[in-house]
Scaffold this motif. Structure first.
Motif, PDB file in Angstrom:
ATOM      1  N   TYR A 174       0.979  -1.602   0.052  1.00  0.00           N
ATOM      2  CA  TYR A 174       0.005   0.039   0.034  1.00  0.00           C
ATOM      3  C   TYR A 174       0.662   1.499  -0.415  1.00  0.00           C
ATOM      4  O   TYR A 174       1.573   1.279   0.884  1.00  0.00           O
ATOM      5  CB  TYR A 174      -0.487  -0.477   1.484  1.00  0.00           C
ATOM      6  N   GLU A 175       0.955   1.805  -0.893  1.00  0.00           N
ATOM      7  CA  GLU A 175       1.802   3.571  -1.181  1.00  0.00           C
ATOM      8  C   GLU A 175       3.086   2.675  -0.965  1.00  0.00           C
ATOM      9  O   GLU A 175       3.919   1.781  -1.790  1.00  0.00           O
ATOM     10  CB  GLU A 175       1.432   4.294  -0.604  1.00  0.00           C
ATOM     11  N   PRO A 198      -7.571  -2.154   2.635  1.00  0.00           N
ATOM     12  CA  PRO A 198      -6.768  -0.596   2.239  1.00  0.00           C
ATOM     13  C   PRO A 198      -8.538   0.173   1.957  1.00  0.00           C
ATOM     14  O   PRO A 198      -9.644  -0.438   1.204  1.00  0.00           O
ATOM     15  CB  PRO A 198      -6.211  -0.814   0.919  1.00  0.00           C
ATOM     16  N   LYS A 199      -8.650   0.976   2.429  1.00  0.00           N
ATOM     17  CA  LYS A 199      -9.412   2.342   2.634  1.00  0.00           C
ATOM     18  C   LYS A 199     -10.253   1.413   3.005  1.00  0.00           C
ATOM     19  O   LYS A 199     -11.874   2.263   3.197  1.00  0.00           O
ATOM     20  CB  LYS A 199      -9.358   2.284   0.965  1.00  0.00           C
ATOM     21  N   ARG A 200     -10.837   0.320   4.003  1.00  0.00           N
ATOM     22  CA  ARG A 200     -12.067   0.095   4.499  1.00  0.00           C
ATOM     23  C   ARG A 200     -11.343   0.839   5.933  1.00  0.00           C
ATOM     24  O   ARG A 200     -10.587   0.064   6.573  1.00  0.00           O
ATOM     25  CB  ARG A 200     -12.062  -1.116   4.405  1.00  0.00           C
ATOM     26  N   VAL A 231      -8.559   3.465   9.274  1.00  0.00           N
ATOM     27  CA  VAL A 231      -8.776   2.695   8.060  1.00  0.00           C
ATOM     28  C   VAL A 231      -7.502   2.782   7.927  1.00  0.00           C
ATOM     29  O   VAL A 231      -6.199   4.120   7.811  1.00  0.00           O
ATOM     30  CB  VAL A 231     -10.212   3.914   7.120  1.00  0.00           C
ATOM     31  N   LYS A 268      -5.914   4.474   4.878  1.00  0.00           N
ATOM     32  CA  LYS A 268      -5.843   5.248   4.387  1.00  0.00           C
ATOM     33  C   LYS A 268      -4.321   6.498   4.021  1.00  0.00           C
ATOM     34  O   LYS A 268      -4.768   7.091   5.171  1.00  0.00           O
ATOM     35  CB  LYS A 268      -7.026   5.621   3.545  1.00  0.00           C
ATOM     36  N   GLU A 278      -2.951  10.433   4.225  1.00  0.00           N
ATOM     37  CA  GLU A 278      -3.600  11.630   4.363  1.00  0.00           C
ATOM     38  C   GLU A 278      -3.773  12.440   3.346  1.00  0.00           C
ATOM     39  O   GLU A 278      -3.342  11.959   2.103  1.00  0.00           O
ATOM     40  CB  GLU A 278      -2.831  12.412   5.249  1.00  0.00           C
ATOM     41  N   SER A 279      -5.114  12.987   2.836  1.00  0.00           N
ATOM     42  CA  SER A 279      -4.972  14.092   2.076  1.00  0.00           C
ATOM     43  C   SER A 279      -4.011  15.265   1.719  1.00  0.00           C
ATOM     44  O   SER A 279      -3.754  15.547   2.750  1.00  0.00           O
ATOM     45  CB  SER A 279      -6.557  14.174   1.034  1.00  0.00           C
TER      46      SER A 279
END
Length: 228
Positions: free
Chosen positions: A133-134, A169-171, A223, A225, A227-228
């Motif tokens: 992931y990433e 991921p992302k859940r 989660v 995910k 950070e945006s």
């Protein structure tokens, strides 16, 4: 790694019995009280075996099995039914079930069927040797984690916790879901153990300046995910 078994049955006595018995045998167990919830679980995470009741509210076992196969999910399915009827067994097998067991059943027989179905599964139903992931890479077999060029040293529980996040991921995973998977239903230790482990895991993952990957979703859980 332990085989993951999903039990889908609206009878709490059955799910409780199977959860305890299967966990005692060393399996990882997730339960669902109806077909709809069971499908949601199976669409989010691989199961090595599904134990599926026929007669349930919302979605019956036949429809759940049909949808699993239509979605390309090939996990072995053991169906449970209160009816000893040939046509019911044929219908379940035609829907894609692998085995059938009539209630009430002897626990020893169910365990034997579970072992037989797990032996028949493909050597690797999915490629879980490496998860990414990433810039985070996990080698499941070697139990090693890399972030970029840096190796992250994790304790056994930290590794298991991160593995759960990387499988989903992302859940958003609720606190209860994480506690059940990592510490077990009967855990009676410190109530803030999850928060402590998440904090330690974040510290190690961010030690070399990486952005935060495990986020808190207030009132819902955690989660994986960025950070945006």
């Amino acid at each position: 790694m332990r085989s993951h078994i999903v039990v889908i049955d609206d009878d709490e006595k059955i799910t409780s019995l199977l959860r305890r018995s299967l966990a005692f045998e060393g399996y990882e167990v997730t339960t669902a009280p109806n077909g709809q919830e069971g499908l949601r679980i199976l669409q989010g995470r691989h199961a090595d075996l599904v134990i599926l009741d026929v007669m349930m509210p919302i979605l019956d076992g036949w429809e759940v099995c049909r949808r699993l196969r239509a979605a390309g999910i090939q996990s072995p399915v053991l169906m449970l039914t209160a009816k000893d009827d040939v046509q019911d067994r044929v219908k379940g097998l035609d829907m894609g079930a692998d085995d059938y067991l009539v209630k009430p059943f002897a626990l020893e027989e169910l365990m034997a069927r579970v072992r037989a179905l797990l032996r028949r599964k493909p050597e690797q139903a999915e490629d879980n040797h490496q998860l990414r992931y990433e810039d985070l890479l996990m080698d499941v077999d070697a139990r090693e984690v890399m972030r970029g060029e840096h190796r992250i040293e994790l304790t056994a529980k930290e590794f298991d916790l991160l593995h759960l996040f990387m499988q989903n991921p992302k859940r958003v995973l609720s606190r209860d879901q994480i506690m059940e998977r990592i510490w077990g239903y009967d855990y009676s230790g410190e109530s803030n153990v999850l928060e402590v482990y998440v904090a330690m895991l974040r510290q190690k993952l961010e030690e070399h300046g990486g952005n935060r990957l495990i986020l808190t979703v207030r009132g819902a859980g955690y989660v994986l995910k960025g950070e945006s």
